[in-house]
Design an enzyme around this catalytic site. Structure first.
Site, PDB file in Angstrom:
ATOM      1  N   LYS A   1     -45.765   6.639 -31.369  1.00 13.52           N
ATOM      2  CA  LYS A   1     -44.646   5.218 -30.845  1.00 13.52           C
ATOM      3  C   LYS A   1     -45.061   5.180 -28.879  1.00 13.52           C
ATOM      4  O   LYS A   1     -45.230   3.110 -29.110  1.00 13.52           O
ATOM      5  CB  LYS A   1     -43.423   5.511 -30.730  1.00 13.52           C
ATOM      6  CG  LYS A   1     -42.482   4.480 -29.958  1.00 13.52           C
ATOM      7  CD  LYS A   1     -40.404   4.974 -30.321  1.00 13.52           C
ATOM      8  CE  LYS A   1     -40.508   5.589 -29.135  1.00 13.52           C
ATOM      9  NZ  LYS A   1     -39.710   4.886 -28.693  1.00 13.52           N
ATOM     10  N   ASN A   2     -44.893   6.346 -27.946  1.00  7.87           N
ATOM     11  CA  ASN A   2     -44.685   5.715 -26.820  1.00  7.87           C
ATOM     12  C   ASN A   2     -46.200   5.232 -26.225  1.00  7.87           C
ATOM     13  O   ASN A   2     -46.043   5.543 -25.106  1.00  7.87           O
ATOM     14  CB  ASN A   2     -44.585   7.944 -26.265  1.00  7.87           C
ATOM     15  CG  ASN A   2     -42.941   7.472 -26.186  1.00  7.87           C
ATOM     16  OD1 ASN A   2     -42.299   6.451 -27.026  1.00  7.87           O
ATOM     17  ND2 ASN A   2     -42.316   8.607 -25.926  1.00  7.87           N
TER      18      ASN A   2
ATOM     19  N   ARG B   1     -35.891  -0.060 -23.308  1.00  8.45           N
ATOM     20  CA  ARG B   1     -35.732   0.286 -22.141  1.00  8.45           C
ATOM     21  C   ARG B   1     -37.762  -1.136 -21.887  1.00  8.45           C
ATOM     22  O   ARG B   1     -37.857  -1.291 -21.241  1.00  8.45           O
ATOM     23  CB  ARG B   1     -35.580   0.727 -21.686  1.00  8.45           C
ATOM     24  CG  ARG B   1     -34.478   1.294 -21.633  1.00  8.45           C
ATOM     25  CD  ARG B   1     -34.416   2.823 -20.951  1.00  8.45           C
ATOM     26  NE  ARG B   1     -34.730   3.146 -19.526  1.00  8.45           N
ATOM     27  CZ  ARG B   1     -34.220   2.507 -18.846  1.00  8.45           C
ATOM     28  NH1 ARG B   1     -32.793   2.072 -18.910  1.00  8.45           N
ATOM     29  NH2 ARG B   1     -34.799   2.667 -17.317  1.00  8.45           N
TER      30      ARG B   1
ATOM     31  N   CYS C   1     -27.970   3.540 -20.507  1.00 12.97           N
ATOM     32  CA  CYS C   1     -28.492   3.955 -22.238  1.00 12.97           C
ATOM     33  C   CYS C   1     -27.536   5.188 -21.998  1.00 12.97           C
ATOM     34  O   CYS C   1     -27.147   5.485 -21.995  1.00 12.97           O
ATOM     35  CB  CYS C   1     -30.332   3.651 -22.072  1.00 12.97           C
ATOM     36  SG  CYS C   1     -30.411   5.544 -22.247  1.00 12.97           S
TER      37      CYS C   1
ATOM     38  N   ARG D   1     -30.887   5.824 -15.932  1.00  9.21           N
ATOM     39  CA  ARG D   1     -32.708   5.904 -16.245  1.00  9.21           C
ATOM     40  C   ARG D   1     -32.367   4.093 -15.012  1.00  9.21           C
ATOM     41  O   ARG D   1     -32.506   3.233 -15.511  1.00  9.21           O
ATOM     42  CB  ARG D   1     -32.217   5.053 -17.530  1.00  9.21           C
ATOM     43  CG  ARG D   1     -32.439   6.555 -18.054  1.00  9.21           C
ATOM     44  CD  ARG D   1     -32.962   6.414 -19.941  1.00  9.21           C
ATOM     45  NE  ARG D   1     -34.366   6.299 -20.274  1.00  9.21           N
ATOM     46  CZ  ARG D   1     -34.646   5.930 -21.474  1.00  9.21           C
ATOM     47  NH1 ARG D   1     -33.645   6.012 -22.056  1.00  9.21           N
ATOM     48  NH2 ARG D   1     -36.092   6.809 -21.118  1.00  9.21           N
TER      49      ARG D   1
ATOM     50  N   ASP E   1     -38.077  15.166 -25.405  1.00  9.33           N
ATOM     51  CA  ASP E   1     -37.779  14.276 -26.559  1.00  9.33           C
ATOM     52  C   ASP E   1     -37.793  14.804 -27.633  1.00  9.33           C
ATOM     53  O   ASP E   1     -38.043  14.914 -28.836  1.00  9.33           O
ATOM     54  CB  ASP E   1     -38.887  13.431 -26.605  1.00  9.33           C
ATOM     55  CG  ASP E   1     -38.354  12.044 -25.791  1.00  9.33           C
ATOM     56  OD1 ASP E   1     -37.990  12.036 -25.255  1.00  9.33           O
ATOM     57  OD2 ASP E   1     -39.900  10.648 -26.149  1.00  9.33           O
TER      58      ASP E   1
ATOM     59  N   ARG F   1     -35.997   4.355 -35.431  1.00 10.14           N
ATOM     60  CA  ARG F   1     -36.796   2.845 -34.227  1.00 10.14           C
ATOM     61  C   ARG F   1     -37.909   4.265 -33.339  1.00 10.14           C
ATOM     62  O   ARG F   1     -38.863   3.708 -33.034  1.00 10.14           O
ATOM     63  CB  ARG F   1     -35.598   2.889 -32.718  1.00 10.14           C
ATOM     64  CG  ARG F   1     -34.606   1.889 -32.414  1.00 10.14           C
ATOM     65  CD  ARG F   1     -34.031   2.500 -31.065  1.00 10.14           C
ATOM     66  NE  ARG F   1     -35.314   2.776 -29.781  1.00 10.14           N
ATOM     67  CZ  ARG F   1     -34.306   3.611 -29.216  1.00 10.14           C
ATOM     68  NH1 ARG F   1     -33.445   4.335 -29.132  1.00 10.14           N
ATOM     69  NH2 ARG F   1     -35.871   3.567 -28.114  1.00 10.14           N
TER      70      ARG F   1
HETATM   71  C1  UD1 Z   1     -40.570   7.150 -21.037  1.00  9.69           C
HETATM   72  C2  UD1 Z   1     -40.606   7.746 -22.471  1.00  9.69           C
HETATM   73  C3  UD1 Z   1     -38.883   8.376 -23.407  1.00  9.69           C
HETATM   74  C4  UD1 Z   1     -39.514  10.175 -22.351  1.00  9.69           C
HETATM   75  C5  UD1 Z   1     -39.669   9.911 -21.434  1.00  9.69           C
HETATM   76  C6  UD1 Z   1     -39.765  11.111 -20.349  1.00  9.69           C
HETATM   77  C7  UD1 Z   1     -41.573   5.591 -23.771  1.00  9.69           C
HETATM   78  C8  UD1 Z   1     -41.475   4.175 -24.292  1.00  9.69           C
HETATM   79  N1  UD1 Z   1     -40.271   6.375 -23.538  1.00  9.69           N
HETATM   80  O1  UD1 Z   1     -39.307   7.082 -20.696  1.00  9.69           O
HETATM   81  O2  UD1 Z   1     -39.438   8.734 -24.402  1.00  9.69           O
HETATM   82  O3  UD1 Z   1     -38.435  10.680 -22.667  1.00  9.69           O
HETATM   83  O4  UD1 Z   1     -40.513   8.880 -21.014  1.00  9.69           O
HETATM   84  O5  UD1 Z   1     -41.363  11.924 -21.175  1.00  9.69           O
HETATM   85  O6  UD1 Z   1     -42.231   6.669 -23.313  1.00  9.69           O
HETATM   86  N2  UD1 Z   1     -36.393   7.526 -12.836  1.00  9.69           N
HETATM   87  C9  UD1 Z   1     -36.061   7.282 -12.045  1.00  9.69           C
HETATM   88  N3  UD1 Z   1     -36.412   5.891 -11.198  1.00  9.69           N
HETATM   89  C10 UD1 Z   1     -37.814   5.812 -12.432  1.00  9.69           C
HETATM   90  C11 UD1 Z   1     -38.213   5.646 -13.230  1.00  9.69           C
HETATM   91  C12 UD1 Z   1     -37.655   6.862 -13.205  1.00  9.69           C
HETATM   92  O7  UD1 Z   1     -35.152   7.750 -10.866  1.00  9.69           O
HETATM   93  O8  UD1 Z   1     -38.108   4.216 -11.461  1.00  9.69           O
HETATM   94  C13 UD1 Z   1     -36.134   8.830 -13.931  1.00  9.69           C
HETATM   95  C14 UD1 Z   1     -35.173   8.741 -14.975  1.00  9.69           C
HETATM   96  O9  UD1 Z   1     -34.085   8.712 -14.530  1.00  9.69           O
HETATM   97  C15 UD1 Z   1     -36.197  10.415 -15.547  1.00  9.69           C
HETATM   98  C16 UD1 Z   1     -36.956  10.601 -14.780  1.00  9.69           C
HETATM   99  O10 UD1 Z   1     -37.834   9.982 -13.505  1.00  9.69           O
HETATM  100  O11 UD1 Z   1     -34.955  11.517 -15.388  1.00  9.69           O
HETATM  101  C17 UD1 Z   1     -38.180  10.138 -15.595  1.00  9.69           C
HETATM  102  O12 UD1 Z   1     -38.557   8.755 -17.041  1.00  9.69           O
HETATM  103  P1  UD1 Z   1     -39.390   8.269 -17.027  1.00  9.69           P
HETATM  104  O13 UD1 Z   1     -40.732   8.734 -17.035  1.00  9.69           O
HETATM  105  O14 UD1 Z   1     -39.452   6.965 -16.155  1.00  9.69           O
HETATM  106  O15 UD1 Z   1     -39.036   8.122 -18.627  1.00  9.69           O
HETATM  107  P2  UD1 Z   1     -39.716   6.710 -19.804  1.00  9.69           P
HETATM  108  O16 UD1 Z   1     -40.466   6.249 -18.753  1.00  9.69           O
HETATM  109  O17 UD1 Z   1     -38.477   5.820 -19.285  1.00  9.69           O
END
Ligand code: UD1
Length: 429
Positions: free
Chosen positions: A22-23, A102, A126, A131, A316, A408
C-alpha cells in the site's frame, strides 16, 4: 459498520499470498501527475485507500482504468492500474479528500513540479498523533516554492518552475521524502536530499520515476541525488510486496501456531522484524516462493523492541508485535519513537486480558497464560489488525468493531486467514 468475529485457538497452516505494498502503491499512483503519458502499475492491492486515491486523482484530471481480472492462477497478483494525467484540470486538493487520507497531501510536490502551482488542504490531525507537514513545506521551499497558508490550505507557487537545491531533513520522514523527491524530478538542476527516508517504498517509487525518465541516484540510502529533467514519460512498474502485511501475517502465525508460506514475501524488506520474530521463537526460512514461517509447539519468548525508521523495526508493526507478546513468556519492552499516540490498542488488548503498562513512549507487556475473547474496537489501521492477532490466540469469541480501518490497508484479510484454518468471519451490518 462491518465487524469481524474470530473464534480463537485454531492453528494456521497453508499459503497466504502477500499483496503489493500500500505504502508504495499510493505514491506511485501520485507520480502519474508528473507526466501526460500513461503509467501502468501492476500488483496494486485492492484497498479502500487505493480506491479513495483514484477518486482524488480523477479530481485533478487523471484518467484511470483497472484491467479486468483474468483467471491466470496467480492468486497474489493484484490489480493492474493505468493512470493518465493528459491535462491537469484542477490543482486544488480539497479538505474533504485530504483529511480522509493523509498521503493525498503528497500531490503537492508533483503538482508544483508540473503546473508550478498547487493548493492542497492541510490534512489535520489523526488518531495516531499530530502528524505535522513542516518537513514537506521546508523541503519544497528549498526548491524555490513560495508557500503560504490560506484557510486551512497550503498555497504553493513556483513561477518559472522549481529549481534544484539541497534539502537536509532534520528528521527522517517518508512522506516528505516522497513529496520532495517527486517535485525535484522536474526542477532545474541538481537536488540533494540529505537524511532522506530509506524505506524500500522510497526506492520502489524512485525506480518507477527513473523508468519515467527521471535521474535519481541513491534512493534506498539516506542521501538521494536528483538531476532535474524537462519532462517525464509513461512507464510500467510492478509494486513491491507489502512488508507490513508480511510481518503482520508472520505474527499471526506466531500467535496461532502452525506453518504458513507467505507467498511473494521478501526477507530483505524486513530484516529487523525477522530477527525479532526469531528471537521470539518463530522459525523463518527463505524459499524461492516467499517466506515460510512456523511455530510448532514451542512457546513465545519476550522481546525488547524500539520502533525506528528503516531498516529498524517499523512503527507499522508495533501494535501487532504487542499483541503477540501478550502471550509470551516474560516481560517485553516496546518503545514507540515515531508517533506519539500509537498505543491506543493497549486498552483494547486489556479487554482481552492482556497485562500492559504504558509510561511515556514505553509499553511493558507482561505475558499472560491466556487471553479471553471479548468485544473490542479498532482505532486505526495497524491497531485493528493487532486485535485480530490477539483474537486468534484468545479463548472463545472476539468481535472487532469498526473494521473499516482494516479495509484501508489489508486486502481480503478474512479470506487469507480463513483459508489457513482461522475461524474468522465478517459480520455485515
Ligand atoms: C509513512 C507511512 C506510514 C508509516 C510512517 C512511518 C505511507 C502512506 N505512510 O507515513 O504507514 O507509519 O511513514 O514509517 O507511506 N514528521 C514531522 N514533520 C513532517 C512530516 C513528518 O515532524 O513534515 C514526523 C511525524 O510526525 C512522525 C515522523 O516524522 O513523527 C515520521 O513521519 P513520516 O515518515 O512522515 O510518516 P508518513 O510519511 O506520514
Amino acid at each position: 459498520m462491518d465487524r469481524i468475529r474470530i473464534t480463537g485457538g485454531q492453528q494456521l497452516n497453508g499459503t497466504i499470498p502477500i499483496s503489493g505494498a500500500k505504502n508504495a502503491a499510493l505514491p506511485l499512483m501520485i507520480a502519474s501527475l508528473l507526466t501526460p503519458d500513461t503509467i501502468t502499475l501492476k500488483n496494486v492491492p485492492n484497498l479502500a485507500d487505493v480506491s479513495l486515491l483514484i477518486r482524488i486523482l480523477r479530481n485533478h484530471g487523471v484518467d484511470t482504468a483497472v484491467d479486468g481480472k483474468r483467471a491466470n492462477g496467480n492468486g497474489h497478483q493484484g490489480d493492474t492500474l493505468h493512470l493518465t494525467a493528459r491535462d491537469i484540470v484542477d490543482t486544488t486538493a480539497p479538505y474533504d479528500m485530504v483529511r480522509r487520507m493523509r498521503a493525498s497531501f503528497w500531490v503537492l510536490g508533483p503538482l508544483l513540479a508540473r503546473e508550478h502551482q498547487a493548493r492542497v488542504s492541510l490534512p489535520g490531525g489523526c488518531a495516531i498523533g499530530t502528524r505535522p507537514v513542516d518537513l514537506h513545506l521546508t523541503g519544497l521551499q528549498a526548491l524555490g516554492a513560495e508557500i503560504s497558508l490560506d484557510g486551512g490550505y497550503v498555497v504553493a507557487k513556483a513561477p518559472g518552475g522549481l529549481r534544484g537545491g539541497v534539502v537536509s531533513f532534520p528528521k527522517v520522514s517518508v512522506g516528505a521524502t516522497h513529496n520532495v523527491m517527486m517535485a525535484a524530478t522536474m526542477a532545474k538542476g541538481e537536488t540533494v536530499l540529505e537524511n532522506a527516508a530509506c524505506e524500500p517504498e522510497v526506492a520502489d517509487v524512485a525506480s518507477c520515476l527513473n523508468k519515467m525518465g527521471a535521474k535519481i541516484d541513491g534512493a534506498g540510502t539516506h542521501t538521494i541525488t536528483i538531476q532535474g529533467v524537462e519532462e517525464l514519460e509513461g512507464a510500467t512498474h510492478t509494486v513491491l510486496p507489502d512488508r507490513i502485511e508480511t510481518g503482520t501475517y508472520a505474527m499471526a502465525v506466531g500467535a496461532a501456531g502452525g506453518e504458513v508460506l507467505l507467498e511473494g514475501a521478501r526477507a530483505d524488506l524486513l530484516p529487523s522484524v525477522l530477527e525479532v520474530l526469531r528471537q521470539a521463537g518463530l522459525e523463518v526460512a527463505e524459499t524461492n516462493r516467499g517466506l515460510r514461517v512456523a511455530r510448532n509447539g514451542a512457546g513465545l519468548s519476550a522481546v525488547n523492541v524500539t520502533t525506528e525508521p528503516f531498516p529498524g523495526f517499523p512503527t507499522d508493526l508495533q501494535a501487532q508485535l504487542m499483541a503477540l507478546m501478550c502471550r509470551a513468556d516474560g516481560v517485553s519492552q516496546i518503545r514507540e519513537t515515531i508517533f506519539e499516540n500509537r498505543f491506543m490498542h493497549v486498552q483494547e488488548l486489556a479487554r482481552l486480558g492482556a497485562d500492559i503498562t504504558v509510561s511515556g513512549d514505553m509499553a511493558k507487556v507482561r505475558g499472560v497464560a491466556a487471553l479471553r475473547g471479548a468485544e473490542v474496537m479498532a482505532t486505526d489501521l495497524r491497531a485493528s489488525v493487532s486485535l485480530v492477532i490477539a483474537g486468534l490466540m484468545a479463548e472463545g469469541e472476539t468481535v472487532v468493531n469498526r473494521v473499516y480501518h482494516l479495509d484501508r490497508g489489508f486486502e481480503r484479510l478474512e479470506e487469507k486467514l480463513g483459508s489457513c484454518g482461522a475461524r474468522i468471519e465478517r459480520l455485515s451490518s
